[in-house]
Structure formats: structure tokens, C-alpha cells
Design an enzyme around this catalytic site. Structure first.
Site, PDB file in Angstrom:
ATOM      1  N   ASN A   9       0.874  -1.180   0.000  1.00 33.96           N
ATOM      2  CA  ASN A   9       0.000   0.000   0.000  1.00 33.96           C
ATOM      3  C   ASN A   9       0.905   1.222   0.000  1.00 33.96           C
ATOM      4  OD1 ASN A   9      -1.772   2.065   0.493  1.00 33.96           O
ATOM      5  ND2 ASN A   9      -2.404   1.360   2.530  1.00 33.96           N
ATOM      6  N   LYS A  11       0.122   4.237  -0.239  1.00 35.68           N
ATOM      7  CA  LYS A  11      -0.496   5.428   0.387  1.00 35.68           C
ATOM      8  C   LYS A  11      -0.256   6.656  -0.508  1.00 35.68           C
ATOM      9  CE  LYS A  11      -0.186   3.126   4.804  1.00 35.68           C
ATOM     10  NZ  LYS A  11      -0.079   3.200   6.244  1.00 35.68           N
ATOM     11  N   HIS A  94      -9.439   1.100   4.847  1.00 37.21           N
ATOM     12  CA  HIS A  94      -8.178   1.279   5.578  1.00 37.21           C
ATOM     13  C   HIS A  94      -8.431   2.197   6.774  1.00 37.21           C
ATOM     14  CE1 HIS A  94      -4.096   2.407   6.565  1.00 37.21           C
ATOM     15  NE2 HIS A  94      -3.704   1.349   5.892  1.00 37.21           N
ATOM     16  N   GLU A  96      -6.834   4.577   7.899  1.00 34.99           N
ATOM     17  CA  GLU A  96      -6.625   6.011   7.607  1.00 34.99           C
ATOM     18  C   GLU A  96      -7.858   6.599   6.937  1.00 34.99           C
ATOM     19  OE1 GLU A  96      -2.922   5.386   5.576  1.00 34.99           O
ATOM     20  OE2 GLU A  96      -2.003   4.856   7.491  1.00 34.99           O
ATOM     21  N   GLU A 166      -5.084  -4.941  10.543  1.00 35.10           N
ATOM     22  CA  GLU A 166      -4.069  -3.907  10.769  1.00 35.10           C
ATOM     23  C   GLU A 166      -4.351  -3.195  12.092  1.00 35.10           C
ATOM     24  OE1 GLU A 166      -2.135  -2.691   6.767  1.00 35.10           O
ATOM     25  OE2 GLU A 166      -3.742  -1.308   7.214  1.00 35.10           O
ATOM     26  N   GLY A 172       2.874   2.308  10.773  1.00 34.54           N
ATOM     27  CA  GLY A 172       3.827   3.398  10.598  1.00 34.54           C
ATOM     28  C   GLY A 172       4.561   3.767  11.875  1.00 34.54           C
ATOM     29  N   SER A 212       3.752  -2.109  10.281  1.00 36.40           N
ATOM     30  CA  SER A 212       5.199  -2.187  10.461  1.00 36.40           C
ATOM     31  C   SER A 212       5.771  -3.560  10.120  1.00 36.40           C
ATOM     32  CB  SER A 212       5.592  -1.766  11.888  1.00 36.40           C
ATOM     33  OG  SER A 212       5.228  -0.410  12.110  1.00 36.40           O
TER      34      SER A 212
HETATM   35  P1  13P Z   1       3.220   0.370   7.680  1.00 34.17           P
HETATM   36  O1  13P Z   1       3.732  -0.907   7.067  1.00 34.17           O
HETATM   37  O2  13P Z   1       3.938   1.596   7.191  1.00 34.17           O
HETATM   38  O3  13P Z   1       3.107   0.281   9.151  1.00 34.17           O
HETATM   39  O4  13P Z   1       1.717   0.557   7.116  1.00 34.17           O
HETATM   40  C1  13P Z   1       0.830  -0.506   7.210  1.00 34.17           C
HETATM   41  C2  13P Z   1      -0.401  -0.149   6.456  1.00 34.17           C
HETATM   42  O5  13P Z   1      -1.149   0.708   6.858  1.00 34.17           O
HETATM   43  C3  13P Z   1      -0.641  -0.848   5.199  1.00 34.17           C
HETATM   44  O6  13P Z   1      -1.930  -0.607   4.725  1.00 34.17           O
END
Ligand code: 13P
Length: 248
Positions: A9, A11, A94, A96, A166, A172, A212
Site C-alpha cells: 500500500n 499510500k 483502511h 486512515e 491492521e 507506521g 510495520s
Molecule cells: P506500515 O507498514 O507503514 O506500518 O503501514 C501498514 C499499512 O497501513 C498498510 O496498509
């Protein structure tokens, strides 16, 4: 036997030119990938990415879509539009998007149905915040999110869905859920699928871990019996790191 699936992803990162450059780096590194690999750039990169991926074993995914087929929804993108570009997967719900863009269990469910109707494979994200984990409501929350996302689907439809667990506190942050914790929660999610649609569907549906995940922890996570893959953020932006995760 569930086939592992690892998705990147990206982002809100990479211009179309940068996306193509990253794909060109990834193609030789992932040509012998031992699992299904998907990359999910932003909408504006999808056309260029589709062209760059042509003839490769890497699949293309989007990061969101609208739940209506078309119409007066300024700024939105439909399932048809994604399909027309050669997109095969779409990340839905997601954290976010739930946190910053008012995505709800209800819209995730509508989007999941719309994606499946158009032959797109949804990657549906579920997961708890740190506060919810500390309150001891992780199981209740992920069960609710899972059942809401799959509500109204047939068993055949649901088997095509990929769920990504997740935990928000691991995204992150460099903090990963332990492989045992991730495995346990994914087992709870699979149990919720079984309650809704039966054991066979639950046994067939793939569930990823995300948060992560990186070259250091991928093999331990992937060794867990309930974990069928990963949804990778930061580590999917560097070809070498993503390749190392894919070759867990
Ligand atoms: P990270 O791997 O940067 O923690 O992000 C995970 C994520 O949100 C994937 O959709």
C-alpha cells in the site's frame, strides 16, 4: 491451502514517474515471487502503473473506490473506472480512511459488494486502536468490523475477499504486533467469518497482517498458521525491502 498474498500500500506517495521507476526496479526482483504480489499506487498513478506492469507477475490494486456505480460524486472513482485501467484489487476501509475520511462499516460493506460485482478483489481492512486494545475490546471490535464488511455476501463471494488485520497502533510506528498476537486476532476474525458464512468459507478466505511489517519480521509473521500474507506500507516503497518481505 490458502495461497499467500503480499500487497504494497503505497499510500499518498509517488508521482506517476516515480511509480513507474519503482515498478521497473521491482519487476526483476519479484519475477520469482513465491506468492501473489500486488502493488497499490494512488489513483493518478494507476494508468502508468498498469502499462509498466504489463506482462509481469505483479498485480495492480487501488487504495479506495466509491460505492456507487457512477453519478454526481465529485472527486470520486468508480469500480468500472478501476477495471478499465486493469486494476484487479482494491483496498477498502483502511484505518486512515476510517479515521480521516469518515469511512464507516456501512460504506465499507457497500464498497465490498460493488467491488465484487465488478470483478475486483477487495482487501478489507479491520483493526483496533491502542485505546481499544487497552480497553480489552479488540476481539469485539474486529468481529464487528468483519461481520459488517461481509454482511449480505454469499459464501462464494466472501471467499474472494481478502481481509487485512491492521492494528492501528502498529501502522507506521515501527511497533509490530507479536506474531502470536497477530495470529490470535486473525483467528478471531476467521471465527467471525465462520459464524457468518460457515467453516468452509472461513477456511478459504485469506487474511493478511499489516502494521510495520518489514524484512526483519516478515518470516516470523508469515510462519503463523492463520496469517496468509501482509499489507505493507513503509517497507513497500523501497524495492529491496519489499522484495525481501515478498521472499519471506
Ligand atoms: P506500515 O507498514 O507503514 O506500518 O503501514 C501498514 C499499512 O497501513 C498498510 O496498509
Amino acid at each position: 491451502m490458502r495461497a499467500p498474498i503480499i500487497a504494497g500500500n503505497w499510500k499518498m506517495n509517488n508521482t506517476p514517474q516515480q511509480a513507474v521507476a519503482l515498478i521497473e526496479e521491482l519487476k526483476p526482483l519479484l519475477a520469482d515471487a513465491p506468492c501473489t504480489v500486488v502493488v497499490c499506487p494512488t489513483f493518478v498513478c494507476l494508468g502508468a502503473a498498469a502499462q509498466a506492469l504489463c506482462g509481469s507477475n505483479i498485480h495492480l490494486g487501488a487504495q479506495n473506490m466509491h460505492f456507487k456505480a457512477n453519478g454526481a460524486y465529485t472527486g470520486e472513482v468508480s469500480a468500472d473506472m478501476l477495471k478499465a485501467l486493469g486494476v484487479e484489487y482494491v483496498i477498502l476501509g483502511h484505518s486512515e480512511r476510517r479515521q480521516y475520511f469518515a469511512e464507516t462499516d456501512e460504506t465499507v460493506n457497500l464498497k465490498t459488494k460493488m467491488a465484487l460485482e465488478h470483478g475486483l478483489i477487495p482487501i478489507v481492512c479491520v483493526g483496533e486502536s491502542l485505546q481499544q486494545r487497552e480497553q480489552g475490546i479488540t476481539a469485539q471490535l474486529v468481529r464487528g468490523q468483519t461481520k459488517a464488511a461481509l454482511d449480505g455476501l454469499t459464501a462464494d463471494e466472501a471467499q474472494q475477499v481478502v481481509i487485512a488485520y491492521e492494528p492501528i497502533w502498529a501502522i507506521g510506528t515501527g511497533r509490530t504486533a507479536t506474531a502470536q498476537d497477530a495470529n490470535e486476532v486473525i483467528g478471531i476474525i476467521r471465527g467471525a467469518v465462520a459464524e457468518l458464512l460457515g467453516e468452509d468459507t472461513a477456511a478459504a478466505l485469506r487474511i493478511q497482517y499489516g502494521g510495520s511489517m518489514n524484512p526483519k519480521n516478515a518470516s516470523e509473521l508469515m510462519a503463523m498458521p492463520e496469517i496468509d500474507g501482509g499489507l505493507i506500507g513503509g517497507a513497500s516503497l523501497k524495492a529491496g525491502d519489499f522484495s525481501a518481505v515478498v521472499h519471506f
